[in-house]
Design a protein around this motif. Structure first.
Motif, mmCIF file in Angstrom:
data_model
loop_
_atom_site.group_PDB
_atom_site.id
_atom_site.type_symbol
_atom_site.label_atom_id
_atom_site.label_comp_id
_atom_site.label_asym_id
_atom_site.label_seq_id
_atom_site.Cartn_x
_atom_site.Cartn_y
_atom_site.Cartn_z
ATOM 1 N N PRO A 7 0.817 -1.176 -0.047
ATOM 2 C CA PRO A 7 0.085 -0.178 -0.153
ATOM 3 C C PRO A 7 0.884 1.250 -0.011
ATOM 4 C CG PRO A 7 -1.011 -1.666 1.505
ATOM 5 C CD PRO A 7 0.466 -2.417 0.851
ATOM 6 N N LEU A 8 1.994 1.113 0.653
ATOM 7 C CA LEU A 8 2.751 2.371 0.744
ATOM 8 C C LEU A 8 3.408 2.710 -0.683
ATOM 9 C CD1 LEU A 8 4.173 4.730 2.140
ATOM 10 C CD2 LEU A 8 6.114 3.026 3.109
ATOM 11 N N ASN A 9 4.047 1.707 -1.144
ATOM 12 C CA ASN A 9 4.647 1.766 -2.619
ATOM 13 C C ASN A 9 3.539 2.303 -3.692
ATOM 14 O OD1 ASN A 9 7.157 1.206 -1.632
ATOM 15 N ND2 ASN A 9 7.111 -1.043 -2.434
ATOM 16 N N ALA A 10 2.411 1.833 -3.447
ATOM 17 C CA ALA A 10 1.307 2.119 -4.388
ATOM 18 C C ALA A 10 0.904 3.537 -4.399
ATOM 19 C CB ALA A 10 -0.057 1.290 -4.152
ATOM 20 N N ALA A 11 0.788 4.115 -3.030
ATOM 21 C CA ALA A 11 0.658 5.495 -2.740
ATOM 22 C C ALA A 11 1.695 6.670 -3.192
ATOM 23 C CB ALA A 11 0.239 5.783 -1.172
ATOM 24 N N LEU A 12 2.830 6.088 -2.980
ATOM 25 C CA LEU A 12 4.051 6.742 -3.526
ATOM 26 C C LEU A 12 3.925 6.822 -4.978
ATOM 27 C CD1 LEU A 12 6.869 5.639 -1.102
ATOM 28 C CD2 LEU A 12 5.505 7.851 -1.031
ATOM 29 N N THR A 13 3.718 5.581 -5.765
ATOM 30 C CA THR A 13 3.821 5.685 -7.088
ATOM 31 C C THR A 13 2.495 6.718 -7.675
ATOM 32 O OG1 THR A 13 4.434 3.333 -7.121
ATOM 33 C CG2 THR A 13 3.293 4.451 -8.976
ATOM 34 N N ALA A 14 1.280 6.396 -6.934
ATOM 35 C CA ALA A 14 0.385 7.367 -7.231
ATOM 36 C C ALA A 14 0.618 8.967 -7.069
ATOM 37 C CB ALA A 14 -0.894 7.209 -6.605
ATOM 38 N N ALA A 15 1.079 9.135 -5.851
ATOM 39 C CA ALA A 15 1.704 10.719 -5.748
ATOM 40 C C ALA A 15 2.746 11.147 -6.696
ATOM 41 C CB ALA A 15 2.265 10.623 -4.481
ATOM 42 N N ALA A 16 3.643 10.305 -7.174
ATOM 43 C CA ALA A 16 4.655 10.552 -8.257
ATOM 44 C C ALA A 16 4.015 10.917 -9.475
ATOM 45 C CB ALA A 16 5.784 9.742 -8.269
ATOM 46 N N LEU A 17 3.054 10.060 -10.160
ATOM 47 C CA LEU A 17 2.274 10.059 -11.069
ATOM 48 C C LEU A 17 1.508 11.326 -11.062
ATOM 49 C CD1 LEU A 17 1.328 6.551 -11.900
ATOM 50 C CD2 LEU A 17 3.179 7.840 -13.110
ATOM 51 N N GLY A 18 0.870 11.939 -9.952
ATOM 52 C CA GLY A 18 0.092 12.955 -10.043
ATOM 53 C C GLY A 18 1.055 14.140 -10.017
ATOM 54 N N LEU A 19 2.191 14.348 -9.153
ATOM 55 C CA LEU A 19 3.053 15.490 -9.607
ATOM 56 C C LEU A 19 3.635 15.285 -11.026
ATOM 57 C CD1 LEU A 19 5.367 14.902 -6.185
ATOM 58 C CD2 LEU A 19 3.486 16.658 -6.976
ATOM 59 N N LEU A 20 3.786 14.542 -11.778
ATOM 60 C CA LEU A 20 4.275 14.508 -13.194
ATOM 61 C C LEU A 20 3.275 15.190 -13.830
ATOM 62 C CD1 LEU A 20 6.210 11.194 -13.702
ATOM 63 C CD2 LEU A 20 7.205 13.544 -13.609
ATOM 64 N N ALA A 21 1.770 14.630 -13.638
ATOM 65 C CA ALA A 21 0.977 15.161 -14.425
ATOM 66 C C ALA A 21 0.685 16.802 -14.177
ATOM 67 C CB ALA A 21 -0.605 14.452 -13.948
ATOM 68 N N LEU A 22 0.831 17.353 -13.042
ATOM 69 C CA LEU A 22 0.759 18.645 -12.922
ATOM 70 C C LEU A 22 1.898 19.174 -13.370
ATOM 71 C CD1 LEU A 22 -0.427 18.580 -9.359
ATOM 72 C CD2 LEU A 22 -1.720 19.194 -11.086
ATOM 73 N N ALA A 23 3.216 18.734 -13.324
ATOM 74 C CA ALA A 23 4.269 19.536 -13.640
ATOM 75 C C ALA A 23 4.572 19.324 -15.240
ATOM 76 C CB ALA A 23 5.360 18.829 -12.974
ATOM 77 N N LEU A 24 4.449 18.112 -16.093
ATOM 78 C CA LEU A 24 4.756 18.018 -17.308
ATOM 79 C C LEU A 24 4.114 18.803 -18.289
ATOM 80 C CD1 LEU A 24 5.342 14.320 -17.949
ATOM 81 C CD2 LEU A 24 7.206 16.176 -17.556
ATOM 82 N N PRO A 25 2.830 19.204 -18.357
ATOM 83 C CA PRO A 25 1.995 20.040 -19.251
ATOM 84 C C PRO A 25 2.644 21.532 -19.465
ATOM 85 C CG PRO A 25 0.267 18.559 -18.103
ATOM 86 C CD PRO A 25 1.767 18.414 -17.512
#
Length: 354
Positions: free
Chosen positions: A23-41
């Motif tokens: 669960p911790l790794n899944a949460a960290l992965t989701a948070a990293a993907l969310g940050l990328l979605a906000l920063a990349l565009p």
């Protein structure tokens, strides 16, 4: 299904388990993907979609994106600094020669005695191209700069520092008190000082210690200081690796009648250097990055020429583009070195290769 495809599938599953296995790794992965979605565009819009790729400075005023036209206009100065424009090909050739030597030294099959001669000849040719003489117009070392100088300081410091570091490591492991004490003093003193202090000593204090009428080039003093700095860190990495070699290896070689010197050169040192590869690669990457500190003594390395390029009155205000470009250069070189270290470690370690 071939063994190669099975290995790739196994690696992919292991990577997936690391990302979402708990669960911790899944949460960290989701948070990293969310940050990328906000920063990349917005980053993509600034760096590519709204960027200005060519034109005069006026074309970039008020533009919403990056001004890569600044990089295009200042590329020569960023790469070679104050080097005379008419002789810029010599600086480019020197950088290419150093890069070729690094690539030539990358494969273990080419690690032969002739490679040492190739490095000696290559460094001599680099100094000849940059400094002139022998048919080329002389260029003062104060005009050297940019990428060739960064590569020269890195390659020269590591090539000269490696044998010195190995010698210091062996001296520190010696049973004789005098060489062990001297090596310990040198290593701990240099490792206890920041590189910037060593550069200041080499640039400001060392000339005061020389007799009147004798002077040493500032770039040579900086290179000597960086070589000593690299040697101290290499010495500790090699010493730690030598201590990890099982004592039974040396005892078995001695029982076969080999002299202690041959045991060290043929049995202990090769195994220790293999173990030291990760540490040595880390030291090399850090050393390449630390060459930017020579800016404090007025030497125009790659980072300093980039900073100077932003001071042009016609191109004021484009610091983001300048430092993004030089950061990309440093990242590409360091990432390539890191992956090469992993490849070399696997190749020289049969168990990891299997």
């Amino acid at each position: 299904m071939t063994a190669v495809r099975l290995a790739h599938l196994g690696g992919g599953r292991a990577w997936l388990r690391r990302c979402v296995g708990t669960p911790l790794n899944a949460a960290l992965t989701a948070a990293a993907l969310g940050l990328l979605a906000l920063a990349l565009p917005p980053l993509l819009r600034w760096a590519v979609l709204d960027a200005v790729w060519s034109g005069p400075p006026s074309a970039c005023r008020g533009a919403a994106g990056a001004c890569w036209a600044f990089i295009a206009a200042k590329l020569r100065f960023i790469l070679v600094g104050l080097y005379p424009p008419a002789a810029a090909w010599r600086a480019v050739a020197a950088a290419g020669l150093l890069g070729g030597l690094v690539l030539l030294s990358a494969h273990p099959r080419l690690w032969r005695p002739w490679l040492l001669g190739a490095w000696a000849a290559g460094l001599a040719a680099t100094l000849w191209l940059l400094g002139g003489g022998g048919g080329l117009e002389p260029v003062a070392s104060r005009l050297w700069g940019g990428l060739p100088l960064t590569l020269l300081l890195t390659a020269g410091g590591l090539v000269a520092g490696f044998p010195l570091g190995v010698a210091l490591a062996l001296a520190r492991r010696s049973r004789r008190r005098t060489p062990r004490l001297l090596a310990t003093v040198v290593i701990e003193t240099v490792r206890g000082l920041p590189l910037i202090v060593i550069l200041y000593v080499a640039s400001l204090v060392f000339p005061l210690m020389l007799p009147g009428g004798i002077s040493v080039d500032k770039l040579l003093r900086a290179g000597a200081g960086m070589t000593l700095f690299a040697a101290a860190y290499i010495a500790e990495a090699v010493r730690a690796a030598l201590q990890a070699v099982p004592r039974g290896q040396a005892e078995a070689a001695l029982s076969l009648g080999l002299r202690p010197t041959l045991v060290l050169l043929l049995v202990v040192l090769p195994q220790g250097l293999k173990m030291a590869i990760p540490s040595l690669v880390t030291i090399a990457i850090g050393f390449f990055q630390d060459t930017s500190l020579v800016a404090v003594i007025g030497v125009f390395d790659l980072l300093n020429t980039t900073r100077a390029a932003t001071l042009d009155s016609e191109w004021l205000g484009f610091h983001d583009e300048a430092y993004s470009f030089v950061a990309a250069v440093y990242f590409v070189v360091c990432a390539a070195a890191s992956h090469y270290g992993l490849w070399l470690e696997r190749r020289l370690n049969p168990e990891r290769r299997r």
